[in-house]
Design a protein around this motif. Structure first.
Motif, short mmCIF file in Angstrom:
data_model
loop_
_atom_site.label_atom_id
_atom_site.label_comp_id
_atom_site.label_asym_id
_atom_site.label_seq_id
_atom_site.Cartn_x
_atom_site.Cartn_y
_atom_site.Cartn_z
N ALA A 171 0.83 -1.21 0.00
CA ALA A 171 0.00 0.00 0.00
C ALA A 171 0.87 1.25 0.00
N LEU A 172 1.93 1.24 0.79
CA LEU A 172 2.83 2.40 0.85
C LEU A 172 3.55 2.59 -0.47
N SER A 173 4.01 1.50 -1.07
CA SER A 173 4.72 1.58 -2.35
C SER A 173 3.80 2.09 -3.46
N ARG A 174 2.58 1.58 -3.51
CA ARG A 174 1.64 2.05 -4.53
C ARG A 174 1.33 3.53 -4.35
N ASP A 175 1.17 3.96 -3.11
CA ASP A 175 0.92 5.37 -2.83
C ASP A 175 2.05 6.24 -3.38
N MET A 176 3.29 5.80 -3.17
CA MET A 176 4.43 6.57 -3.66
C MET A 176 4.45 6.62 -5.18
N LEU A 177 4.35 5.46 -5.80
CA LEU A 177 4.57 5.38 -7.24
C LEU A 177 3.42 5.93 -8.05
N GLU A 178 2.22 5.95 -7.48
CA GLU A 178 1.09 6.57 -8.19
C GLU A 178 1.28 8.08 -8.31
N GLY A 184 12.05 6.61 -15.84
CA GLY A 184 12.94 6.17 -16.91
C GLY A 184 13.77 5.02 -16.38
N ALA A 185 13.33 3.79 -16.62
CA ALA A 185 13.98 2.61 -16.06
C ALA A 185 15.21 2.22 -16.88
N LYS A 186 16.19 1.69 -16.20
CA LYS A 186 17.42 1.38 -16.94
C LYS A 186 17.37 0.03 -17.63
N SER A 187 16.35 -0.79 -17.33
CA SER A 187 16.20 -2.06 -18.02
C SER A 187 14.73 -2.47 -18.04
N GLY A 188 14.42 -3.44 -18.91
CA GLY A 188 13.06 -3.96 -18.94
C GLY A 188 12.66 -4.62 -17.64
N GLU A 189 13.60 -5.30 -16.99
CA GLU A 189 13.30 -5.92 -15.70
C GLU A 189 12.95 -4.86 -14.66
N ASP A 190 13.72 -3.78 -14.63
CA ASP A 190 13.44 -2.71 -13.68
C ASP A 190 12.08 -2.09 -13.95
N ALA A 191 11.77 -1.84 -15.22
CA ALA A 191 10.47 -1.26 -15.57
C ALA A 191 9.34 -2.17 -15.12
N GLY A 192 9.49 -3.48 -15.32
CA GLY A 192 8.46 -4.42 -14.89
C GLY A 192 8.25 -4.40 -13.40
N ARG A 193 9.32 -4.24 -12.64
CA ARG A 193 9.19 -4.20 -11.18
C ARG A 193 8.50 -2.92 -10.73
N PHE A 194 8.80 -1.80 -11.37
CA PHE A 194 8.11 -0.56 -11.03
C PHE A 194 6.61 -0.70 -11.31
N ARG A 195 6.27 -1.29 -12.45
CA ARG A 195 4.85 -1.47 -12.78
C ARG A 195 4.17 -2.41 -11.78
N ALA A 196 4.88 -3.47 -11.39
CA ALA A 196 4.30 -4.43 -10.45
C ALA A 196 4.03 -3.79 -9.09
N LEU A 197 4.79 -2.75 -8.75
CA LEU A 197 4.59 -2.08 -7.47
C LEU A 197 3.51 -1.00 -7.54
N GLY A 198 3.03 -0.69 -8.74
CA GLY A 198 1.93 0.26 -8.83
C GLY A 198 2.17 1.46 -9.71
N CYS A 199 3.35 1.56 -10.34
CA CYS A 199 3.58 2.68 -11.25
C CYS A 199 2.82 2.41 -12.55
N PRO A 200 1.95 3.32 -12.98
CA PRO A 200 1.18 3.09 -14.21
C PRO A 200 2.10 2.84 -15.40
N ALA A 201 1.71 1.89 -16.25
CA ALA A 201 2.54 1.52 -17.40
C ALA A 201 2.78 2.71 -18.32
N ALA A 202 1.79 3.59 -18.44
CA ALA A 202 1.92 4.74 -19.34
C ALA A 202 2.99 5.71 -18.87
#
Length: 426
Positions: A171-178, A184-202
């Motif tokens: 909940a805290l992570s989603r609040d932050m990332l929303e 600007g992720a340095k790799s596809g794996e990093d981008a996927g982890r940010f999205r999994a934590l709640g950062c919108p894909a767009a």
């Protein structure tokens, strides 16, 4: 949903208050004479000039090194903005002062208490906040969101360990990332982890690593040549950014190399300045003659080691070397910047602990531009192999330089987004 996020942040803040004495003790030593400790509570001078401000946070020395090309580009392309840099550590602050002097303003980042975070953002009044790599503080991000300050994460990365930690506090992570405007992720794996934590894909893009956009100072080559000339005609290798447990392995490797090349010189550069004296003693306890760079000591023929006990000179040392071992990789630290020696065309060797830069390490390995070893004995054997075969050593260095050149581009992508947000927020 918002209520649950707010409760998570409230609970987090409560834990911070309970741990305040311990937290304050931990950051007490991370200070500088020119910075009042009140900065840790958000007590910075209020904005007085009319220029809009860009705020960039680089937690420590490693993040400062990564962000340096971006900082230089911001100074060049957005000269109508004032640039404010924050760090958590004193070593990061020292590097900012060394590299940029009065061109930027530096503050220590406030502790993430709600009042300190709110006060800091209110006094700074940034037009844009940029976080280098990933140091996410819930109350600081909430303070930015409350005041309508867009937050950009540049060179965003999430190791498996960090991802697991953030996921435990979903909940805290989603609040932050929303509330983050763009990652600007340095790799596809990093981008996927940010999205999994709640950062919108767009709002998430893969830019590649900023470290590939490393910029070499015009004076670097001549300064490295001057160093090499002062060291004499002998095999030279650098062990850069070493940690406890690595120095001993490096000395084992150097002893093995000197069995084959008795005049070989090691330039040993500990990661943290508070270790300089202790590492010097470890070397001398083994009967090795040490020249300390900070004292202007020039190595004599019987000198076995130059101790790189100054800040900001590692690239000059790399440029003067034949081979570079990059530390933080023989102990489970996660590795340091492999691209600095690679960009200079110096043969790169590392240990296996490279979680902090796995994609970069793999890219170098796939191009046969990096040698990996598991201990000091193996390091010694690789050094002998590379000094026995100059053509292979040169090929390894050239391959590393080619990897750096082929993967540039993260800086341009990040600047494009930064400029867009500055225009929209003008």
């Amino acid at each position: 949903m918002a209520s649950r996020h707010g409760l998570a942040r409230l609970a987090y803040s409560g834990v911070l208050y309970l741990a305040a004495p311990l937290i304050w003790r931990l950051v007490w030593r991370e200070s500088a004479p020119t910075h009042p400790r009140g900065e840790r509570l958000g007590l910075i001078p209020r904005r007085t000039d009319a220029r809009p401000r860009i705020w960039l946070h680089a937690a420590s020395l490693g993040e400062v090194v990564t962000a340096t090309p971006l900082i230089r580009a911001l100074l060049a392309q957005h000269a109508d903005h004032a640039l404010v840099i924050t760090t958590m550590t004193a070593t990061g602050a020292e590097r900012i002062e060394t590299l940029f002097g009065d061109a930027v303003r530096h503050h220590f980042l406030p502790l993430d208490f709600p009042g300190a975070a709110r006060r800091f953002v209110e006094r700074l009044q940034p037009a844009l906040a940029i976080i280098a790599e990933t140091e996410l503080w819930p109350n600081l991000l909430h303070a930015c969101a409350t005041r309508g300050v867009p937050v950009v994460i540049a060179n965003g990365r999430l190791s498996l360990g960090a991802f697991a930690t953030y996921r435990r506090f979903a909940a805290l992570s989603r609040d932050m990332l929303e509330s983050v405007a763009w990652v600007g992720a340095k790799s596809g794996e990093d981008a996927g982890r940010f999205r999994a934590l709640g950062c919108p894909a767009a709002r998430t893009a893969v830019t590649g690593a900023l470290k590939f956009d490393i910029q070499l100072d015009d004076s670097l080559e001549s300064e490295s040549e001057r160093l090499r000339t002062s060291w004499g005609e002998r095999p030279v290798w650098v062990a850069g950014s070493t940690h406890p447990g690595e120095d001993e392995a490096v000395l084992v490797a150097h002893a093995r190399l000197r069995e084959r090349y008795p005049d070989a010189l090691l330039v040993l550069v500990p990661r943290h300045p508070q270790r300089f004296d202790a590492v010097a003693e470890v070397c001398r306890a083994r009967g090795l003659v040490v020249a300390r760079h900070s004292r202007g000591e020039v190595p004599e023929p019987d000198t076995a080691i130059v101790l790189g006990d100054t800040m900001g000179d590692l690239m000059r040392f790399y440029g003067a070397a034949d081979v570079a071992f990059v530390g933080g990789s023989l102990v489970p630290v996660g590795g340091h910047n492999l691209l600095e020696p690679a960009a200079l065309g110096v043969a790169v060797v590392s240990g296996p602990y490279l979680d902090n830069l796995r994609e970069i390490a793999d890219t170098l390995a796939e191009a046969d531009a990096r040698r990996e070893i598991v201990d000091g004995s193996a390091l010694g054997e690789v050094l002998i192999t590379l000094f026995d075969a100059p053509e292979e050593r040169q090929r390894l260095g050239a391959a590393g330089r080619a990897v750096v050149e082929a993967n540039r581009g993260a800086l341009a992508a990040t600047l494009e987004k930064v400029s867009a947000y500055l225009r929209s927020n003008a």
